[in-house]
Scaffold this active site. Sequence first.
Site, short mmCIF file in Angstrom:
data_model
loop_
_atom_site.label_atom_id
_atom_site.label_comp_id
_atom_site.label_asym_id
_atom_site.label_seq_id
_atom_site.Cartn_x
_atom_site.Cartn_y
_atom_site.Cartn_z
N ASP A 7 -21.92 39.97 39.52
CA ASP A 7 -20.68 40.13 38.77
C ASP A 7 -21.10 40.47 37.33
O ASP A 7 -22.26 40.27 36.96
CB ASP A 7 -19.88 38.83 38.82
CG ASP A 7 -18.60 38.90 38.01
OD1 ASP A 7 -17.88 39.91 38.11
OD2 ASP A 7 -18.32 37.93 37.27
N ASP A 9 -18.86 40.25 33.83
CA ASP A 9 -18.39 39.37 32.77
C ASP A 9 -18.63 37.90 33.12
O ASP A 9 -18.20 37.44 34.17
CB ASP A 9 -16.91 39.61 32.49
CG ASP A 9 -16.62 41.05 32.07
OD1 ASP A 9 -17.52 41.70 31.51
OD2 ASP A 9 -15.48 41.51 32.31
#
Length: 182
Positions: A7, A9
């Site tokens: 992922d 952020d």
Amino acid sequence: MAIIVLDRDGVINQHSDDHIRSADEWVPIAGSIEAMAQLSQAGHQLVIATNQSGLALGHFDLDDLEAMHAKMRALVEDAGGEIAAIFYCPHSDDDHCRCRKPNTGLLDAIEAEFDTSLHDCYMVGDRLKDLQCAVAKGCKSVLVKTGCGERTLRSLIENPDPALIETSVFESLAQFSEFVLR
């Protein structure tokens, strides 16, 4: 080469509840760039899978997103590594698309692009929807405590999910990298 799905952020760069809106606001978490470079140098293909609802909500445009990703790629390359690919969902929750995590559409696209299965690959995230996506696809779910990770961990302790019982927990992407490279 094994694929590791990351992922963005809260895992690679600082999280903002108000969305990261520009390359200037895109600030890496300490040690994350070096960790990515080391994983890449060890032969792992790093693939980013990120929900980017800020596009649908009008907080930034595609040029802004591409500038953020160019900055991330440049930093990893300067550290001696490589990002194999970046996949993102441009939709909001209201769009009910199949690519927005926890749905597996982004992972399906990664499998198609790389002509491989992600079964048993690591997927690293900081939110419940990252972990749910990983488990739904048969990946090894990894939670990092950066970004929303501490909040996610507290939530899992308070409301255990049997499907996520085998999730590994690390302080950061750097600590996860050390584990993988041991």
